[in-house]
Motif scaffolding. Sequence first.
Motif, PDB file in Angstrom:
ATOM      1  N   LEU A 153      51.953  85.710  77.930  1.00 15.65           N
ATOM      2  CA  LEU A 153      51.931  86.589  79.097  1.00 15.65           C
ATOM      3  C   LEU A 153      50.524  87.097  79.380  1.00 15.65           C
ATOM      4  N   GLY A 154      49.722  87.268  78.333  1.00 18.10           N
ATOM      5  CA  GLY A 154      48.359  87.748  78.530  1.00 18.10           C
ATOM      6  C   GLY A 154      47.398  86.651  78.951  1.00 18.10           C
ATOM      7  N   ASP A 155      47.130  85.727  78.053  1.00 20.97           N
ATOM      8  CA  ASP A 155      46.106  84.703  78.301  1.00 20.97           C
ATOM      9  C   ASP A 155      46.638  83.296  78.102  1.00 20.97           C
ATOM     10  N   GLY A 156      47.907  83.074  78.388  1.00 20.41           N
ATOM     11  CA  GLY A 156      48.492  81.762  78.169  1.00 20.41           C
ATOM     12  C   GLY A 156      48.814  81.032  79.454  1.00 20.41           C
ATOM     13  N   HIS A 157      49.009  79.724  79.329  1.00 18.96           N
ATOM     14  CA  HIS A 157      49.335  78.892  80.485  1.00 18.96           C
ATOM     15  C   HIS A 157      50.066  77.649  80.002  1.00 18.96           C
ATOM     16  N   SER A 175      45.751  89.539  73.318  1.00 22.90           N
ATOM     17  CA  SER A 175      45.348  88.681  74.433  1.00 22.90           C
ATOM     18  C   SER A 175      44.560  89.463  75.471  1.00 22.90           C
ATOM     19  N   ASP A 176      45.193  90.438  76.092  1.00 19.64           N
ATOM     20  CA  ASP A 176      44.561  91.163  77.202  1.00 19.64           C
ATOM     21  C   ASP A 176      44.322  92.632  76.890  1.00 19.64           C
ATOM     22  N   LEU A 215      44.004  99.898  74.989  1.00 17.20           N
ATOM     23  CA  LEU A 215      44.117  99.564  76.408  1.00 17.20           C
ATOM     24  C   LEU A 215      44.767  98.192  76.546  1.00 17.20           C
ATOM     25  N   PHE A 216      45.598  98.050  77.561  1.00 17.41           N
ATOM     26  CA  PHE A 216      46.126  96.730  77.935  1.00 17.41           C
ATOM     27  C   PHE A 216      45.931  96.578  79.428  1.00 17.41           C
ATOM     28  N   ALA A 217      45.143  95.579  79.834  1.00 17.71           N
ATOM     29  CA  ALA A 217      44.817  95.365  81.244  1.00 17.71           C
ATOM     30  C   ALA A 217      45.388  94.038  81.706  1.00 17.71           C
ATOM     31  N   ASN A 248      45.673  98.774  87.032  1.00 18.17           N
ATOM     32  CA  ASN A 248      45.979  97.536  86.317  1.00 18.17           C
ATOM     33  C   ASN A 248      45.780  97.681  84.815  1.00 18.17           C
ATOM     34  N   SER A 249      45.838  98.907  84.299  1.00 18.69           N
ATOM     35  CA  SER A 249      45.543  99.120  82.882  1.00 18.69           C
ATOM     36  C   SER A 249      46.412 100.234  82.306  1.00 18.69           C
TER      37      SER A 249
END
Length: 250
Positions: free
Chosen positions: A78-82, A178-179, A200-202, A229-230
């Motif tokens: 969900l953070g930095d995946g694809h 991740s984020d 923090l989670f952005a 967004n954070s």
Amino acid sequence: MHSLEKRNTARELFLLGKSKKAIAELLGVSRATVREWCAGDLPSDSPEFRTARCCRCTDPPAPPADEPSYAYLLGQYLGDGHVTVTERVPKLRIACAADYPDIMDEVERAMRAVLARSVFRVKAPGCYQVGSYSKHWPCLFPQVGRGTKHSRRIVLADWQEELVERHPRPLLRGLIHSDGSRSLNTIRTPTATYAYPRYLFANESVDILGICGAALDRIGARWRFNRRNSISVATRADVALLDEFIGPKT
């Protein structure tokens, strides 16, 4: 990549439907070598192969056997995946900052525990793409879709909701790895300067921010939006709670 790793990768890609020619080009070996490595493997369209590794393809579908590893990998996705579905075999990729090798190792362990028998790393500017090929990644991450995540709805499936209710901590660990970040926030006044740690989670996706907030609620951690967004977790007790299972990135 060592020869044994190449062999295992070749066998997995062959089972997933990739041609021997493409495998040979990818791994830098001859097609004869690939034929030898893959001799006797199950065809990718056999029912035994389709259900051998994917819990969602069983009858009835089941959650992943290693639920904490899946919850962590979901947070990373969900953070930095694809998940790329335009290639012959879908590919899951997680972008991991080069400064945090322990996180890269944890992502790789989670991939192996959930589905993958072979995982690759590709160096990119400032990061590594940790990834794996499998036809079943879209089964495990039904949020796959066209465009960036913040440009479309991201809604967890019912079975994912039930899983993250049981395992909110590894989900949050994946999201922060991740984020997110753990850092010192410095406050300066005319008479004093002091600093305190905060998480923090952005993320640009409102839906993913909501998933993070819901997981924080489940463990009783207070949070607020410090920007649109954070998400910020900054009170001493709540930072200490997150420190129990996240801590500084390494």
